[in-house]
Design a protein around this motif. Structure first.
Motif, PDB file in Angstrom:
ATOM      1  N   LYS A  32       0.841  -1.191   0.000  1.00  0.00           N
ATOM      2  CA  LYS A  32       0.000   0.000   0.000  1.00  0.00           C
ATOM      3  C   LYS A  32       0.880   1.246   0.000  1.00  0.00           C
ATOM      4  CE  LYS A  32      -1.832   1.689   3.812  1.00  0.00           C
ATOM      5  NZ  LYS A  32      -1.527   3.152   3.838  1.00  0.00           N
ATOM      6  N   ILE A  33       0.539   2.170  -0.868  1.00  0.00           N
ATOM      7  CA  ILE A  33       1.226   3.466  -0.917  1.00  0.00           C
ATOM      8  C   ILE A  33       0.197   4.541  -0.592  1.00  0.00           C
ATOM      9  CG2 ILE A  33       2.396   5.127  -2.411  1.00  0.00           C
ATOM     10  CD1 ILE A  33       3.664   2.756  -3.856  1.00  0.00           C
ATOM     11  N   GLY A  34       0.361   5.146   0.597  1.00  0.00           N
ATOM     12  CA  GLY A  34      -0.555   6.178   1.040  1.00  0.00           C
ATOM     13  C   GLY A  34       0.075   7.553   0.964  1.00  0.00           C
ATOM     14  N   GLY A  81      -1.764  -0.076 -13.962  1.00  0.00           N
ATOM     15  CA  GLY A  81      -1.846  -1.504 -13.663  1.00  0.00           C
ATOM     16  C   GLY A  81      -1.970  -1.792 -12.186  1.00  0.00           C
ATOM     17  N   ALA A  82      -2.229  -0.751 -11.380  1.00  0.00           N
ATOM     18  CA  ALA A  82      -2.400  -0.940  -9.939  1.00  0.00           C
ATOM     19  C   ALA A  82      -3.575  -1.867  -9.665  1.00  0.00           C
ATOM     20  CB  ALA A  82      -2.625   0.404  -9.250  1.00  0.00           C
ATOM     21  N   THR A  83      -3.531  -2.526  -8.513  1.00  0.00           N
ATOM     22  CA  THR A  83      -4.579  -3.478  -8.150  1.00  0.00           C
ATOM     23  C   THR A  83      -5.731  -2.813  -7.425  1.00  0.00           C
ATOM     24  OG1 THR A  83      -2.977  -5.276  -7.972  1.00  0.00           O
ATOM     25  CG2 THR A  83      -5.056  -5.597  -6.834  1.00  0.00           C
ATOM     26  N   MET A  84      -5.438  -1.864  -6.526  1.00  0.00           N
ATOM     27  CA  MET A  84      -6.482  -1.228  -5.720  1.00  0.00           C
ATOM     28  C   MET A  84      -6.258   0.266  -5.615  1.00  0.00           C
ATOM     29  SD  MET A  84      -6.971  -3.902  -2.536  1.00  0.00           S
ATOM     30  CE  MET A  84      -7.896  -5.431  -2.734  1.00  0.00           C
ATOM     31  N   LEU A 106      -8.557  -2.543 -12.187  1.00  0.00           N
ATOM     32  CA  LEU A 106      -8.447  -1.809 -10.933  1.00  0.00           C
ATOM     33  C   LEU A 106      -9.656  -2.066 -10.045  1.00  0.00           C
ATOM     34  CD1 LEU A 106      -6.872   0.367  -9.278  1.00  0.00           C
ATOM     35  CD2 LEU A 106      -8.325   2.071 -10.411  1.00  0.00           C
ATOM     36  N   CYS A 107      -9.403  -2.436  -8.797  1.00  0.00           N
ATOM     37  CA  CYS A 107     -10.453  -2.612  -7.796  1.00  0.00           C
ATOM     38  C   CYS A 107     -10.604  -1.300  -7.030  1.00  0.00           C
ATOM     39  CB  CYS A 107     -10.097  -3.753  -6.848  1.00  0.00           C
ATOM     40  SG  CYS A 107     -11.302  -4.010  -5.516  1.00  0.00           S
ATOM     41  N   VAL A 108     -11.733  -0.637  -7.218  1.00  0.00           N
ATOM     42  CA  VAL A 108     -12.002   0.623  -6.529  1.00  0.00           C
ATOM     43  C   VAL A 108     -12.623   0.311  -5.174  1.00  0.00           C
ATOM     44  CG1 VAL A 108     -13.310   2.772  -6.568  1.00  0.00           C
ATOM     45  CG2 VAL A 108     -12.317   1.874  -8.687  1.00  0.00           C
ATOM     46  N   LEU A 109     -12.043   0.893  -4.122  1.00  0.00           N
ATOM     47  CA  LEU A 109     -12.494   0.652  -2.754  1.00  0.00           C
ATOM     48  C   LEU A 109     -13.047   1.941  -2.154  1.00  0.00           C
ATOM     49  CD1 LEU A 109      -9.348  -1.288  -1.460  1.00  0.00           C
ATOM     50  CD2 LEU A 109     -11.544  -2.310  -2.114  1.00  0.00           C
TER      51      LEU A 109
END
Length: 233
Positions: A32-34, A81-84, A106-109
């Motif tokens: 995770k990159i915040g 190509g990020a996953t989330m 991409l999975c949008v959360l």
């Protein structure tokens, strides 16, 4: 279990983030990159580097803006190509994000209620609900918008699963090993408890990145996720 553990690279320099990735090696494949890393450690470039190395990347940016801005921003992240990716779980924002992510993997959360917030914090923010009630509302709205999942406290994971059904991702921060300090987390759980409650992914940052041996800390958490006891402290 390794694919369900997301390590938060909550550090301020690119060099430190890369040290942690090296220390974790093949035991972790999801990062995770915040805000801290994104703005302080050239996290966007780091994320793309991790993707090229075959890792999964979760950009925790909590987007909230006018519809067009959200849609274009989500499309830009999807192109990496990020996953989330996280957005705030407001109905219009979620619908705009889905347009931006269309055709990608991409999975949008949707972020429901931060794990650092309790009922008093939610009321102070102006909501006439408790934290669980607000999470329930956001989860229902997320289901209606058709997004990939939500971010919620592990304490609400079981409720969210009931509302959203079996498929959406439930990503839970606020994970702490049994007996460890909670810090600023007010609604935390242990790894095994969170998975049992219905979480699909666990986000762990400080207990790993601030540990003297991040690799050992990650392995201990993975062991707890698998239901094994460990003596790591």
């Amino acid at each position: 279990m390794a694919g369900q553990l997301i390590v938060g690279l909550d550090v301020s320099t690119r060099a430190r983030a890369e040290e942690i990735v090296v220390a974790l090696g093949d035991s972790v494949d999801f990062y995770k990159i915040g805000y801290q890393c994104f703005y302080g450690a050239d996290g966007f470039a780091l994320g793309k580097e991790l993707l090229r190395a075959g890792k999964k990347v979760f950009f925790d940016l909590k987007l909230l803006d006018i519809d067009n801005t959200v849609e274009k921003g989500v499309a830009a992240i999807a192109a990496t190509g990020a996953t989330m990716l996280t957005i705030h779980a407001y109905p219009r924002t979620m619908r705009a994000a889905m347009r931006g992510a269309a055709g990608s993997g991409l999975c949008v959360l949707g972020v429901t209620v931060l794990t650092s917030m309790d009922d008093n914090d939610v009321r102070e923010a102006g909501y006439e609900r408790d934290a669980a009630g607000l999470v329930a509302l956001r989860a229902q709205q997320a289901r209606e918008a058709g997004i990939g999942g939500v971010v919620a406290s592990p304490h609400e994971a079981e409720m969210v699963r009931t509302i959203m059904g079996p498929k959406p991702a439930i990503v839970t921060p606020g994970i702490r090993r049994a007996g460890s300090a909670m810090g600023d987390q007010k609604r935390a759980m242990t790894p095994a408890e969170a998975l049992a409650a219905g979480a699909t992914h666990l986000v762990v940052a400080r207990p790993i990145v601030e540990a003297p041996d991040p690799g050992a800390a990650a392995r201990a958490i993975l062991a707890e996720m698998a239901g094994k006891r460990t003596s790591f402290a």
